[in-house]
Design an enzyme around this catalytic site. Structure first.
Site, short mmCIF file in Angstrom:
data_model
loop_
_atom_site.label_atom_id
_atom_site.label_comp_id
_atom_site.label_asym_id
_atom_site.label_seq_id
_atom_site.Cartn_x
_atom_site.Cartn_y
_atom_site.Cartn_z
N ASP A 1 39.09 40.10 28.68
CA ASP A 1 40.52 39.94 28.43
C ASP A 1 41.09 41.16 27.74
OD1 ASP A 1 40.68 36.35 27.75
OD2 ASP A 1 40.32 37.53 29.57
N ASP B 1 44.07 43.53 29.03
CA ASP B 1 45.32 43.73 28.27
C ASP B 1 45.66 45.19 28.08
OD1 ASP B 1 45.89 41.12 28.11
OD2 ASP B 1 45.00 40.81 26.11
N SER C 1 62.34 18.78 57.13
CA SER C 1 61.53 17.75 56.51
C SER C 1 60.72 17.05 57.59
CB SER C 1 62.41 16.77 55.75
OG SER C 1 63.39 16.30 56.62
N LEU C 2 59.91 16.11 57.18
CA LEU C 2 59.02 15.44 58.13
C LEU C 2 59.40 13.98 58.27
CD1 LEU C 2 55.61 16.84 56.85
CD2 LEU C 2 56.79 17.47 58.96
N ARG D 1 63.71 24.93 48.51
CA ARG D 1 64.15 24.37 49.78
C ARG D 1 65.64 24.07 49.77
NH1 ARG D 1 64.81 19.26 51.92
NH2 ARG D 1 64.35 19.18 54.14
N GLU E 1 53.75 24.67 49.12
CA GLU E 1 54.10 23.79 48.02
C GLU E 1 53.67 24.39 46.68
OE1 GLU E 1 55.53 21.32 49.53
OE2 GLU E 1 55.72 19.68 48.08
N TYR F 1 51.29 26.36 53.87
CA TYR F 1 50.99 25.49 55.00
C TYR F 1 51.88 25.70 56.22
CZ TYR F 1 54.45 22.69 52.43
OH TYR F 1 55.55 22.27 51.75
N LYS G 1 49.84 17.69 62.48
CA LYS G 1 50.64 18.64 63.25
C LYS G 1 49.96 18.93 64.58
CE LYS G 1 52.01 20.89 58.96
NZ LYS G 1 51.83 22.01 58.05
N LYS H 1 52.14 8.55 55.00
CA LYS H 1 52.21 8.39 53.56
C LYS H 1 51.17 7.39 53.05
CE LYS H 1 55.48 10.03 51.57
NZ LYS H 1 56.93 10.05 51.64
N CYS I 1 84.62 -9.81 44.38
CA CYS I 1 84.26 -8.47 43.95
C CYS I 1 84.33 -8.39 42.42
CB CYS I 1 85.23 -7.46 44.57
SG CYS I 1 85.06 -5.81 43.88
N CYS J 1 90.89 -1.76 45.48
CA CYS J 1 89.71 -1.96 44.62
C CYS J 1 89.38 -0.68 43.85
CB CYS J 1 88.51 -2.39 45.46
SG CYS J 1 87.02 -2.55 44.47
#
Ligand code: IVH
Length: 719
Positions: free
Chosen positions: A42, A46, A91-92, A148, A184, A236, A300, A324, A418, A448
């Site tokens: 180290d 440095d 997006s997927l 993104r 990512e 990726y 993919k 997922k 309401c 409203c």
């Protein structure tokens, strides 16, 4: 290393030494961080870093884009600049069950016209739960890094990303002249825990989960803070590239490794649905021991030529899907049910929960969807319920634990009035299908206040007018004080800085009095500094409202808050009509609904909703007022340069032999053509294969040009 004191170095010597130091330190960094095998102590490391910094301080003009000093960060900037992605970051689509995965593969095969036993290689990759970033390299040097954002436009976080050890500042080996690597940014569990411990010790807020802490760390205005946080990056996918060094996803990932990126080591090539699912289950087991969060597996289509043919549907590729993992759950008590009124009058039941941690995030609210859902699950106030959250979605109530139901708990009675304006709340019945809508809606419409406020909030929101500094609280406050009733009033505010100022200071005084009363303290003393601060707030608000007087047609349409018209439909409408005048003109015409029906992606329900909006006089008035305040910019129809069929309406009929029907349709659309299902005088071209019948006759009747499949392929060849 030259031992010459820095003060005595010539320009040429300094330049040479900086180049050598950049290379040497990058080598040490990668040995240390990527291989876990430091090459120097180290202290020695440095010394080199300090020398590098000293030379740069003396010769600031020689600062290299790949300088090692970028890794500890530069001075903070005031705000992130926006970056328009050279290619959108998509997006997927999600799959939750095995069948969804089988459907995905079948869909791909159908689209490509493959037989079941034709080979179709699929790469499977862990889905990293961090935040995606795009890294742009020109001539091998890292020149820009962006978040993104909304997929089209992100934030420029170049200095922050430079501090990541996994982000090579210079690509190794031969690389394309222009290359955008996407992947990512994430934090490991161990680093996350250590960071939170440190935050806690320093009396700073702790992060809810590794993803939030990675996002919070990378979006720091001061890159030195990012540099102090242990962040990692897995590559990726890619955006713009001047050349493609490989023809499969798999080989692209290998190329990434060659250029110095980290690629997830668990990726696998699969050949069947069974293999893909086996991989999924394998990863699901490994998940707990990986040391970083993943929330599923991404599949993919491996061959890039097939990816090209498959293309995209709106914002996700047809050639990929995210499978997922099941959601995380916890038990807690339902303390109350709140009814919120949305901008279209929908009464949305929200479960108020005893706070509980679900997968690292504290949950206090969950959606109960609608009246039927509450009845179906028989959810009662006081019940112990199972809450679940998955990814970014709003937490949900899965079921009630009946054994724990308190005695005397009564079934929930959904209000038929309401809660905001007292008007009847009804469930509409679809005239055609006779079906009752799942949602109960307030019939108060324009009277409203809750709907009005929600419409105004939507109007200023990110995908609409995006007025900075004018959030939900201010909208509620200004509405309550009668400063804004309709959208145009927001722009009229800029002429009333004193009214804003008065409203804000009264609001603040009321809040502080409330707080002080709670704490048993006396009247506060207001200082001149408070006044100055308030002036600044008002000044900024006026400026940010004025800054939005120019707006693109798609955002403008989205901002109107027409039922069923969100961001995507607004874009379709904007592209179709190009100008606000054309849009309004068409909507006021007799054939508005028919005209809307011809737009690809706009169905009957949407068309009716738009028509209803324009039939309402008050809306027309509010629109006219608004148009006096803002300039709506035209949106050009997407230019498909060199396309021989741009703007044409094409009908495919009979059987095609070289492409499936969906592929032909997608191809024509990507070249700027509209594909219709029936022939009319508006049709420009009919592509007829063997077996074409009545449509051919129709084409002849209207004098529409007819060509066969080969002529079609020839026509679009090279386009
Ligand atoms: S590919 C066009 N691969 O998941 C396809 N995405 O829901 C682009 N993600 O925004 C994405 N791991 O942030 C891809 N191995 C992986 C991924 C991955 C995580 C994230 C990414 C993306 C989101 C889509």
């Amino acid at each position: 290393m030259s031992a010459k004191p820095v003060e005595r170095l010539s320009q040429t010597e300094a330049k040479r030494e900086l180049a050598a130091l950049a290379q040497q330190l990058a080598g040490y960094d990668s040995a240390y961080f990527q291989d876990d095998a430091p090459k120097v102590s180290d202290a020695d490391y440095d010394v080199l870093r300090r020398r590098n910094a000293a030379i740069e301080a003396r010769f600031p003009d020689l600062l290299r884009p790949d300088s090692p000093s970028h890794r500890v960060g530069a001075k903070p900037s005031a705000k992130f600049a926006k970056v328009v992605h050279a290619r959108p970051m998509l997006s997927l689509d999600n799959a939750f069950h095995d069948e969804d995965v089988a459907d995905f593969v079948a869909r791909v095969q159908r689209f490509l016209g493959l037989k079941e036993d034709d080979e179709l290689t699929i790469t499977a990759e862990p889905k990293i739960d961090g935040l995606s970033a795009s890294l742009r390299y020109e001539d091998g040097l890292f020149v820009q890094g962006a978040t993104r954002g909304d997929g089209v436009e992100g934030e420029d976080i170049t200095p922050n990303l430079r501090t990541l050890k996994d982000v090579p500042l210079r690509l190794h080996g031969r690389a394309p002249k222009i290359l955008e690597v996407r992947g990512e940014v994430y934090m490991t569990h161990a680093d996350f825990a250590a960071l939170n411990k440190r935050q806690e010790k320093d009396g700073k807020p702790v992060f809810a989960n590794p993803r939030n802490s990675a996002a919070g760390s990378v979006r720091q205005l001061d890159p030195a803070i990012t540099a102090s946080r242990p962040l990692h990056f897995f590559a990726y996918t890619w955006g713009e590239t001047s050349e493609l060094p490989a023809d499969t996803q798999w080989d692209m990932l290998q190329a990434f490794k060659g250029w110095g990126f980290r690629v997830n080591p668990l990726i696998r090539k699969c050949r069947t649905v069974d293999e893909v699912l086996e991989f999924y289950r394998d990863i699901e087991v490994k998940r707990a021991t990986l040391g970083y969060d993943i929330d599923g597996v991404v599949y993919k289509v491996d061959r890039l030529d097939l990816q090209d043919r498959l293309g995209f549907v709106s914002r996700s590729p047809r050639w990929a899907i995210a499978h997922k993992f099941a959601a995380e759950q916890a038990d807690t008590i339902l303390q109350d049910i709140d009814i919120q009124v949305g901008r279209t009058g929908k009464l949305a039941p929200v479960a108020k929960l005893k706070p509980v941690t679900v997968g690292g995030v504290v949950v206090q609210n969950a959606t109960l969807h609608n009246e039927d859902e509450i009845a179906r699950k028989d959810v009662r106030i006081g019940d112990t319920v199972v809450v679940q959250r998955a990814g970014d979605v709003i937490p949900q109530i899965v079921r009630v634990i009946l054994e724990k139901r308190p005695r005397g708990a009564k079934p929930y009675v959904f209000p038929d009035k309401c809660p905001a304006c007292g008007s009847h709340a009804v469930r509409e019945v679809d005239e055609k299908t006779g079906k009752t809508d799942v949602d109960r809606r307030c019939t108060g419409g324009l009277i409203c206040p809750a709907q009005a406020v929600e419409r105004l909030k939507h109007f200023v929101s990110r995908d609409a007018f995006d007025i900075e500094g004018l959030g939900g609280t201010y909208i509620e406050l200004f509405h309550e004080k009668g400063l804004i009733e309709e959208p145009a009033d927001i722009f009229r505010l800029t002429k009333k800085p004193d009214r804003i100022s008065k409203t804000l200071s009264e609001h603040r005084a009321a809040l502080s009095a409330e707080r002080r009363a709670k704490e048993g303290k006396g009247e506060p003393v207001k200082s001149k500094r408070d006044d100055d601060k308030e002036d600044k707030v008002v000044e900024n608000l006026v400026a940010s409202i004025d800054a939005r007087r120019n707006i693109s047609l798609d955002r403008f349409i989205n901002a109107l808050g027409i039922r069923h018209v969100g961001e995507t439909t607004a874009k379709l409408l904007a592209r179709n009509f190009s100008t606000i005048e054309a849009f309004i003109g068409a909507m006021e015409g007799e054939h508005a609904v028919e005209e809307l029906d011809t737009i690809e992606g706009v169905g009957e329900t949407v068309a009716e909703a738009i028509k209803d909006f324009f039939d309402e006089k008050h809306n027309r008035r509010a629109l006219d007022h608004l148009l006096k305040e803002v300039d709506v910019q035209r949106v050009a129809a997407p230019k498909v340069s060199g396309s021989p069929v741009a703007g044409q309406t094409i009908v495919f009929t009979g059987s095609l032999e070289k492409m499936t029907r969906p592929e032909a349709k997608a191809r024509a659309e990507s070249l700027g053509a509209k594909v219709a299902s029936s022939v009319s005088k508006k049709t420009d071209l009919v592509v007829a294969g063997p077996g074409a019948g009545s449509k051919l006759a129709e084409a002849e009747k209207h004098g529409v040009k007819v060509i066969d499949e080969d002529a079609w392929l020839k026509l679009i060849e090279g386009a």
